[in-house]
Design a protein around this motif. Structure first.
Motif, PDB file in Angstrom:
ATOM      1  N   GLY A  25       0.852  -1.179   0.000  1.00  0.00           N
ATOM      2  CA  GLY A  25       0.000   0.000   0.000  1.00  0.00           C
ATOM      3  C   GLY A  25       0.886   1.226   0.000  1.00  0.00           C
ATOM      4  O   GLY A  25       2.021   1.196  -0.483  1.00  0.00           O
ATOM      5  N   LEU A  58      -1.691  -8.403  -0.931  1.00  0.00           N
ATOM      6  CA  LEU A  58      -1.047  -7.282  -0.261  1.00  0.00           C
ATOM      7  C   LEU A  58       0.059  -7.779   0.660  1.00  0.00           C
ATOM      8  O   LEU A  58      -0.069  -8.826   1.295  1.00  0.00           O
ATOM      9  CB  LEU A  58      -2.064  -6.493   0.552  1.00  0.00           C
ATOM     10  CG  LEU A  58      -2.969  -5.567  -0.259  1.00  0.00           C
ATOM     11  CD1 LEU A  58      -4.235  -5.229   0.521  1.00  0.00           C
ATOM     12  CD2 LEU A  58      -2.227  -4.292  -0.633  1.00  0.00           C
ATOM     13  N   GLU A  78      -1.758  -5.085   5.622  1.00  0.00           N
ATOM     14  CA  GLU A  78      -3.021  -4.357   5.620  1.00  0.00           C
ATOM     15  C   GLU A  78      -3.281  -3.736   6.972  1.00  0.00           C
ATOM     16  O   GLU A  78      -3.049  -4.341   8.017  1.00  0.00           O
ATOM     17  CB  GLU A  78      -4.172  -5.298   5.254  1.00  0.00           C
ATOM     18  CG  GLU A  78      -5.554  -4.651   5.195  1.00  0.00           C
ATOM     19  CD  GLU A  78      -5.637  -3.464   4.224  1.00  0.00           C
ATOM     20  OE1 GLU A  78      -5.093  -2.379   4.554  1.00  0.00           O
ATOM     21  OE2 GLU A  78      -6.249  -3.624   3.156  1.00  0.00           O
ATOM     22  N   ARG A 125      -2.073  -3.982  12.440  1.00  0.00           N
ATOM     23  CA  ARG A 125      -1.832  -4.450  11.075  1.00  0.00           C
ATOM     24  C   ARG A 125      -1.768  -5.972  11.007  1.00  0.00           C
ATOM     25  O   ARG A 125      -1.430  -6.628  11.972  1.00  0.00           O
ATOM     26  CB  ARG A 125      -0.492  -3.911  10.544  1.00  0.00           C
ATOM     27  CG  ARG A 125      -0.201  -2.440  10.832  1.00  0.00           C
ATOM     28  CD  ARG A 125      -1.018  -1.526   9.961  1.00  0.00           C
ATOM     29  NE  ARG A 125      -0.700  -0.108  10.186  1.00  0.00           N
ATOM     30  CZ  ARG A 125       0.090   0.618   9.399  1.00  0.00           C
ATOM     31  NH1 ARG A 125       0.671   0.086   8.351  1.00  0.00           N
ATOM     32  NH2 ARG A 125       0.288   1.900   9.670  1.00  0.00           N
ATOM     33  N   ASN A 130      -5.371  -0.429   2.372  1.00  0.00           N
ATOM     34  CA  ASN A 130      -4.531  -0.823   1.246  1.00  0.00           C
ATOM     35  C   ASN A 130      -5.344  -1.588   0.210  1.00  0.00           C
ATOM     36  O   ASN A 130      -5.077  -1.497  -0.992  1.00  0.00           O
ATOM     37  CB  ASN A 130      -3.364  -1.679   1.730  1.00  0.00           C
ATOM     38  CG  ASN A 130      -2.343  -0.873   2.518  1.00  0.00           C
ATOM     39  OD1 ASN A 130      -2.295   0.354   2.419  1.00  0.00           O
ATOM     40  ND2 ASN A 130      -1.533  -1.559   3.301  1.00  0.00           N
TER      41      ASN A 130
END
Length: 223
Positions: A40, A65, A68, A170, A79
């Motif tokens: 991101g 990803l 996140e 996260r 993201n």
């Protein structure tokens, strides 16, 4: 580690997108499906804008990803939202996004679910990373409780971390998954991040987690 320098961020985004597209096509020539891991943040947006129209068999690409934030996928800081709006459009809309966010009360509660979802797709064929001025990559932030375990060679594929001073907890991929990518790229811009990268070479991984991924890493930098 190799450093490729560009005259400006626009040229970097175009060249890097072309290189990523070529590597994805090459990987697909040897495998029915490939995993493309992306970050991101602000730096990859222009790369995604250039990459999304590339002539690739996107229907055979899984996108994951690297980390996140624990916010809903429609949140401005998500993201997932960035990837959906900037990468998974045009031809790349045919790719499959492997979600890092799960509707659980905490990221810790989602770890097992995410690991189960992504493990069949590993290893990462092509990895794109960003980096902060503190030397963090993905959500492997210096000072986070549990960082050393996430940087261990035998770490699970995904862990939950609560970086100090971050707005949200996260989920992040860990060292073995990131470092196990067949191709690794880091995109950074500006003098501060270049200096951070150079400082990382003389610091322990716990203070500059990017150092854990230096082996075989191609760094793309523009002022």
């Amino acid at each position: 580690m190799e450093i490729v320098e560009y005259v400006d961020p626009e040229l970097m985004a175009i060249d890097l997108a072309n290189r990523l597209a070529g590597e994805l096509r090459a990987a697909l020539s040897h495998s029915g499906r490939v995993l493309f891991a992306v970050p991101g943040g602000s730096t990859p947006g222009p790369v995604f804008d250039a990459l999304c129209a590339a002539q690739i068999d996107w229907a055979s690409v899984d996108v994951l990803l690297t980390d996140e934030r624990w916010v809903r996928p429609d949140h401005p800081r998500s993201n997932t939202r960035l990837v959906r709006e900037r990468l998974l459009v045009d031809r790349a809309a045919r790719a499959t996004l492997l979600p890092m966010y799960q509707p659980t009360d905490t990221p810790e509660a989602a770890v097992a679910r995410v690991i189960e979802a992504i493990t069949p797709h590993l290893p990462i064929a092509v990895l794109l990373l960003g980096m902060g001025e503190d030397g963090h990559v993905a959500s492997l932030f210096p000072g986070s409780e549990g960082l050393e375990a996430a940087l261990a060679e035998d770490a699970p594929p995904v862990v939950a971390l609560r970086p100090p001073e971050a707005e949200e907890p996260r989920l992040t991929l860990t060292r073995p998954v990131l470092d196990g990518a067949l191709s690794k790229h880091l995109a950074i811009t500006g003098a501060a991040k270049r200096e951070a990268l150079e400082r990382a070479q003389g610091r322990p991984e716990s203070e500059a987690p990017v150092r854990a991924l230096f082996g075989g890493l191609t760094v793309h930098w523009a002022p």
